[in-house]
Design an enzyme around this catalytic site. Structure first.
Site, PDB file in Angstrom:
ATOM      1  N   LYS A 105       0.823  -1.215   0.000  1.00 11.73           N
ATOM      2  CA  LYS A 105       0.000   0.000   0.000  1.00 11.73           C
ATOM      3  C   LYS A 105       0.854   1.260   0.000  1.00 11.73           C
ATOM      4  O   LYS A 105       0.464   2.271  -0.575  1.00 11.73           O
ATOM      5  CB  LYS A 105      -0.921   0.014   1.226  1.00 11.73           C
ATOM      6  CG  LYS A 105      -2.059  -0.982   1.179  1.00 11.73           C
ATOM      7  CD  LYS A 105      -3.042  -0.780   2.312  1.00 11.73           C
ATOM      8  CE  LYS A 105      -2.446  -1.036   3.666  1.00 11.73           C
ATOM      9  NZ  LYS A 105      -2.034  -2.427   3.893  1.00 11.73           N
ATOM     10  N   GLY A 106       2.012   1.205   0.678  1.00  9.28           N
ATOM     11  CA  GLY A 106       2.835   2.402   0.819  1.00  9.28           C
ATOM     12  C   GLY A 106       3.192   3.035  -0.505  1.00  9.28           C
ATOM     13  O   GLY A 106       3.046   4.245  -0.701  1.00  9.28           O
TER      14      GLY A 106
ATOM     15  N   ALA B 155       0.851  -0.618  11.847  1.00 14.19           N
ATOM     16  CA  ALA B 155       0.858  -0.843  10.402  1.00 14.19           C
ATOM     17  C   ALA B 155       1.973  -0.022   9.796  1.00 14.19           C
ATOM     18  O   ALA B 155       2.121   1.156  10.104  1.00 14.19           O
ATOM     19  CB  ALA B 155      -0.477  -0.435   9.799  1.00 14.19           C
TER      20      ALA B 155
ATOM     21  N   HIS C  33       4.260   1.446   6.412  1.00 11.60           N
ATOM     22  CA  HIS C  33       4.380   1.721   4.988  1.00 11.60           C
ATOM     23  C   HIS C  33       5.821   2.091   4.698  1.00 11.60           C
ATOM     24  O   HIS C  33       6.418   2.907   5.403  1.00 11.60           O
ATOM     25  CB  HIS C  33       3.483   2.903   4.572  1.00 11.60           C
ATOM     26  CG  HIS C  33       2.028   2.578   4.580  1.00 11.60           C
ATOM     27  ND1 HIS C  33       1.037   3.546   4.551  1.00 11.60           N
ATOM     28  CD2 HIS C  33       1.380   1.399   4.600  1.00 11.60           C
ATOM     29  CE1 HIS C  33      -0.143   2.962   4.565  1.00 11.60           C
ATOM     30  NE2 HIS C  33       0.045   1.665   4.586  1.00 11.60           N
TER      31      HIS C  33
ATOM     32  N   ARG D 289       9.145  -8.886  11.449  1.00 12.17           N
ATOM     33  CA  ARG D 289       8.807 -10.308  11.470  1.00 12.17           C
ATOM     34  C   ARG D 289       8.714 -10.869  10.057  1.00 12.17           C
ATOM     35  O   ARG D 289       8.205 -10.215   9.157  1.00 12.17           O
ATOM     36  CB  ARG D 289       7.466 -10.530  12.183  1.00 12.17           C
ATOM     37  CG  ARG D 289       7.513 -10.316  13.670  1.00 12.17           C
ATOM     38  CD  ARG D 289       6.193 -10.698  14.340  1.00 12.17           C
ATOM     39  NE  ARG D 289       5.113  -9.806  13.984  1.00 12.17           N
ATOM     40  CZ  ARG D 289       3.868  -9.942  14.426  1.00 12.17           C
ATOM     41  NH1 ARG D 289       3.557 -10.952  15.226  1.00 12.17           N
ATOM     42  NH2 ARG D 289       2.916  -9.081  14.074  1.00 12.17           N
TER      43      ARG D 289
ATOM     44  N   THR E 273       5.029  -2.598 -10.554  1.00 11.08           N
ATOM     45  CA  THR E 273       6.058  -3.560 -10.974  1.00 11.08           C
ATOM     46  C   THR E 273       7.401  -3.388 -10.260  1.00 11.08           C
ATOM     47  O   THR E 273       8.363  -4.059 -10.592  1.00 11.08           O
ATOM     48  CB  THR E 273       6.282  -3.461 -12.498  1.00 11.08           C
ATOM     49  OG1 THR E 273       6.623  -2.110 -12.831  1.00 11.08           O
ATOM     50  CG2 THR E 273       5.022  -3.874 -13.249  1.00 11.08           C
TER      51      THR E 273
END
Length: 429
Positions: free
Chosen positions: A16-17, A39, A41, A302, A413
């Site tokens: 998402k970042g 969370a 990013h 992790r 990509t």
């Protein structure tokens, strides 16, 4: 102008970042509407790498960035993250950054309780980040939270501290811990209050002005739909609603503001922590996916569990979150595989399912039904048009969108902002 809501359509960590950063450069405001600093990013802009876990991604480009009321805020982590980004040359001030003053705070007692519970849970461990997010949300709905606006009224905090301590002191006693040191907590809050309050205010008013001016708003979700406290793999979920509908309640704007819902979907599947994972590969293929995809958590470091693309789960996530189109990420990780597989259904107790069941035992018991496709030997890394992709990679993308019943809006990509194939512009009217 159109607004865009970005959510993860798997278990989070879908990339998402990069997508949010790409969209934020074209937005007038970016809003975090749920979650906490659990969370992460990672943004790659030129030679610079920015690691965010609480601040909205727009802050890197100087876009107005707002932490909405649906977020739980650790003020000490906020200060640390702001100072780190300022050290990288990012300008952060009250003109480009704001915090909802009705945002609940994550306190040291929440972090402590998170750790104590996980340590005592044994086989029932959920796999939290230990950052106090769950206990903070519990206090919010239990009406004993201390909020950002309270930092301006610390001399009148005693009634709230009475409610907070009545709850937590009993829990702490059960773990053999001393009661909350109220004076120490107050001193910590007094020390951090000026830093937080310089950014605090009724952000719904600010956002409403932005909305009325016809500006573009980007709503930035954290985690993924499969970690939603209602719709995810309960109890192995986060403590907030991660679906797109939360953008309305977590920002203070109505449901009509959410606009185009962009679901971020990895070309394979990963998850961090405990819980069911039907397509998980505990073999050389899973290892290869993890190594090629650099699958380590931005926040925790992790190692992520890896497996083939699960079209059943992703179709379900897209339906629940009203996804308009997906952004397919990390396609290049599949480069060079002789065969690739997609999960198209499950077997459970002799029956075939086209959805993911709600009960934990059923979720753990499903067996994936796979469709196998030829892989591709060429590279997709850095492609910026369909012509740059191997034919078999295009077939894979087409099959994915057929199975999840949601069109592809763009293909990412590489981690670089410009390495993106745009099929449909989410910000288009």
């Amino acid at each position: 102008m159109a607004n865009v809501t970005v959510i993860g359509a798997q278990w989070g960590d879908e990339g998402k970042g990069k997508i949010v950063d790409w969209l934020a450069s074209r937005a007038d405001a970016v809003v975090r509407f749920q979650g906490g600093h659990n969370a992460g990013h990672t943004l790659v802009v030129g030679e610079q790498v920015y690691k965010l876990s609480l601040l909205p991604s727009g802050i890197v480009t100087g876009t107005l960035s707002i932490i909405g009321n649906g977020v739980v805020l650790d003020p000490w982590h906020l200060k640390s993250e702001v100072e780190k980004l300022r050290g990288q040359g990012v300008e952060i001030n009250a003109d480009n950054f704001a915090i909802a003053d009705n945002c609940p705070l994550i306190l040291p007692v929440h972090r402590e309780l998170d750790g104590l519970r996980e340590a005592a849970a044994g086989a029932g461990k959920i796999g939290t980040t230990g950052r106090g997010i769950g206990p903070a949300y519990e206090d919010k709905v239990g009406r004993r939270a201390i909020r950002v606006c309270d930092l301006a009224h610390l001399d009148a905090l005693e009634p709230q501290l009475d409610r907070l301590c009545a709850h937590h002191d009993a829990l702490r006693a059960g773990f053999g811990q001393e009661p909350i040191d109220r004076e120490a907590l107050l001193n910590e809050l007094r020390e951090i209050a000026p830093f937080v309050l310089q950014f605090a205010g009724p952000t719904w008013r600010r956002l409403n002005k932005v909305k009325k001016a016809g500006a573009r708003i980007l709503f930035e979700g954290a985690q993924g739909v499969l970690l939603d406290v209602d719709h995810g793999t309960y109890p192995f979920v986060t403590s907030s609603n991660t679906v797109s509908g939360t953008a309305a309640s977590g920002s203070g704007l109505g449901p009509s503001a959410t606009g185009f819902v962009l679901g971020i979907v990895k070309a394979y599947t990963t998850r961090v922590g405990s819980g069911p994972f039907p397509t998980e590969l505990e073999d050389e293929t899973g290892q290869r996916l993890g190594e090629r995809g650099h699958e380590f958590g931005t926040v925790t470091g992790r190692k992520r569990r890896c497996g083939w693309f699960d079209a059943v789960l992703t179709r379900q996530s897209c339906a629940i979150s009203g996804v308009t189109g997906i952004a397919l990420t990390k396609l290049d990780v599949l480069d060079g595989f002789e065969k690739v597989k997609i999960c198209t259904g499950y077997r459970l107790n002799g029956k075939v399912l086209d959805y993911f069941p709600s009960h934990a035992a059923d979720q753990a018991g499903v067996e994936p039904i796979y469709e196998e496709m030829d892989g591709w030997q060429g590279t997709t890394a850095g492609a910026r048009s369909w012509a740059d992709l191997p034919a078999q990679a295009i077939k894979y993308i087409q099959r994915v969108q057929e199975l999840i019943e949601t069109p592809v809006a763009l293909v990412s990509t590489s981690p670089e902002r410009e390495d993106t194939i745009l099929v449909r512009d989410p910000f288009a009217d």
